[in-house]
Design an enzyme around this catalytic site. Sequence first.
Site, PDB file in Angstrom:
ATOM      1  N   CYS A 117      28.916 -34.161 -57.922  1.00 32.16           N
ATOM      2  CA  CYS A 117      28.281 -35.379 -57.424  1.00 32.16           C
ATOM      3  C   CYS A 117      27.106 -34.985 -56.539  1.00 32.16           C
ATOM      4  O   CYS A 117      26.995 -33.835 -56.129  1.00 32.16           O
ATOM      5  CB  CYS A 117      29.275 -36.230 -56.640  1.00 32.16           C
ATOM      6  N   CYS A 127      24.818 -41.080 -54.605  1.00 31.78           N
ATOM      7  CA  CYS A 127      25.379 -40.166 -55.598  1.00 31.78           C
ATOM      8  C   CYS A 127      24.368 -39.792 -56.688  1.00 31.78           C
ATOM      9  O   CYS A 127      24.733 -39.174 -57.686  1.00 31.78           O
ATOM     10  CB  CYS A 127      26.622 -40.778 -56.223  1.00 31.78           C
ATOM     11  N   LYS A 192      36.499 -45.286 -61.348  1.00 31.75           N
ATOM     12  CA  LYS A 192      36.363 -45.071 -59.909  1.00 31.75           C
ATOM     13  C   LYS A 192      35.811 -46.331 -59.270  1.00 31.75           C
ATOM     14  O   LYS A 192      34.708 -46.779 -59.591  1.00 31.75           O
ATOM     15  CB  LYS A 192      35.439 -43.884 -59.654  1.00 31.75           C
ATOM     16  N   ARG A 202      34.468 -39.581 -46.393  1.00 30.36           N
ATOM     17  CA  ARG A 202      33.030 -39.556 -46.093  1.00 30.36           C
ATOM     18  C   ARG A 202      32.777 -38.976 -44.704  1.00 30.36           C
ATOM     19  O   ARG A 202      31.757 -38.328 -44.478  1.00 30.36           O
ATOM     20  CB  ARG A 202      32.434 -40.960 -46.246  1.00 30.36           C
ATOM     21  N   ARG A 214      27.817 -48.196 -52.382  1.00 27.11           N
ATOM     22  CA  ARG A 214      27.893 -47.591 -53.717  1.00 27.11           C
ATOM     23  C   ARG A 214      28.251 -48.614 -54.805  1.00 27.11           C
ATOM     24  O   ARG A 214      28.627 -48.250 -55.907  1.00 27.11           O
ATOM     25  CB  ARG A 214      28.943 -46.479 -53.725  1.00 27.11           C
ATOM     26  N   GLU A 230      35.339 -48.373 -69.213  1.00 26.38           N
ATOM     27  CA  GLU A 230      34.898 -47.082 -68.663  1.00 26.38           C
ATOM     28  C   GLU A 230      35.704 -45.925 -69.256  1.00 26.38           C
ATOM     29  O   GLU A 230      35.151 -44.880 -69.598  1.00 26.38           O
ATOM     30  CB  GLU A 230      35.057 -47.073 -67.140  1.00 26.38           C
ATOM     31  N   LYS A 245      40.909 -43.784 -59.702  1.00 23.10           N
ATOM     32  CA  LYS A 245      40.743 -43.529 -58.271  1.00 23.10           C
ATOM     33  C   LYS A 245      40.286 -44.794 -57.578  1.00 23.10           C
ATOM     34  O   LYS A 245      39.368 -45.441 -58.083  1.00 23.10           O
ATOM     35  CB  LYS A 245      39.695 -42.432 -58.126  1.00 23.10           C
TER      36      LYS A 245
HETATM   37  C1  PBG Z   1      31.970 -38.088 -54.238  1.00 22.40           C
HETATM   38  C2  PBG Z   1      33.405 -38.352 -53.982  1.00 22.40           C
HETATM   39  C3  PBG Z   1      34.001 -39.228 -53.071  1.00 22.40           C
HETATM   40  C4  PBG Z   1      35.380 -39.011 -53.159  1.00 22.40           C
HETATM   41  C5  PBG Z   1      35.578 -38.052 -54.142  1.00 22.40           C
HETATM   42  N1  PBG Z   1      34.360 -37.682 -54.645  1.00 22.40           N
HETATM   43  C6  PBG Z   1      33.398 -40.160 -52.104  1.00 22.40           C
HETATM   44  C7  PBG Z   1      32.704 -41.367 -52.552  1.00 22.40           C
HETATM   45  O1  PBG Z   1      32.600 -41.671 -53.742  1.00 22.40           O
HETATM   46  O2  PBG Z   1      32.180 -42.035 -51.666  1.00 22.40           O
HETATM   47  C8  PBG Z   1      36.421 -39.683 -52.328  1.00 22.40           C
HETATM   48  C9  PBG Z   1      37.689 -38.932 -52.169  1.00 22.40           C
HETATM   49  C10 PBG Z   1      38.602 -39.431 -51.109  1.00 22.40           C
HETATM   50  O3  PBG Z   1      38.388 -40.468 -50.456  1.00 22.40           O
HETATM   51  O4  PBG Z   1      39.609 -38.745 -50.879  1.00 22.40           O
HETATM   52  N2  PBG Z   1      31.270 -39.134 -54.803  1.00 22.40           N
END
Ligand code: PBG
Length: 325
Positions: A117, A127, A192, A202, A214, A230, A245
């Site tokens: 990412c 991202c 996601k 974060r 986002r 998706e 997720k």
């Molecule tokens: C990167 C990413 C994120 C997480 C995993 N990869 C943060 C986001 O999308 O803001 C979150 C993982 C977590 O909260 O444990 N984009």
Amino acid sequence: MLIRPRRLRENPVIRKMARETRISKDSLILPLFLEEGKDIKSPIPSLDGHFRYSPDRIGEAIENALRHGVDKALLFGIPACKDEKGSSAYAENGVVQQGIRKIKAQYPEVCVITDVCMCEYTSHGHCGILKDGKVDNDATLDYLAAAALSHVEAGADMVAPSDMMDGRVLAIREALDDNGYTYIPIMSYAVKYASYFYGPFRDAAGSAPGFGDRRGYQMDWHNAKEAAKEALLDVEEGADILMVKPALGYLDIVKSVAERINLPLAAYSVSGEYAMIKAAAKMGLIDEYGILCESAVSIYRAGADILITYYANEIAEAIEKGDIG
Ligand code: PBG
């Protein structure tokens, strides 16, 4: 009375025999944070019990995981410098690339998976690459492919794109194949959501967006049918494993995706899920061990085959003790 469900609950031996959900340490993945620098092991305040490690000390976290029987890690990077184009995401000597080399040199048997990412590497925290203040989907694909390729060149066993750009699985697949890495699997963060549950992460990774949010690329949590859209797209693009997720608030999604796809399904029990359990336990409100066991099992029961969790070591220990699994 002919039917007495309690017969199968009489004692632990019978209960264990009749269990419907079996889980194995082999399916656990531990997220780890790599920070650029030397001799760093600094506690992450938002993820109590977790640390940011510099590449030279990441072996300590791996060693500890292996002791518990966890041999898979998902790596995140915290670079020293960020810029508009997230250059350190695909730098040959970026922090994740250094970490991969360290781990693979010392522990070749460990399965190293990398989060792909831009948000940890861009100065604006989004991202992808910005154009006129918005994330430009198609321009971002080349950068993601470059990041994935650089991880694999450093020795990663699997890449996991988490950016939610359209078409990124195919872009990464093509970049890997063109360079001879046809055998490296992609675990796609296919489903996601734009979740508040990522807050503690974060803070840990310093990746909060500098402006806006986002929601322009991650999914709206009012939607369930869109999860199938998706998921099926990423299957078509050549993903090997799909992921949902967050996990706990999204068990309906885990179940429906598991029923629709023929690929292994991972669920990511994210930072907010972990932090809430930790905080409630600290206040003496809940039994941390019991809750972490029950939460993990519920995610598998919903249909996950693989679990990414900050409690991976503790869950492995519970499996070893025979409390779950
Ligand atoms: C990167 C990413 C994120 C997480 C995993 N990869 C943060 C986001 O999308 O803001 C979150 C993982 C977590 O909260 O444990 N984009």
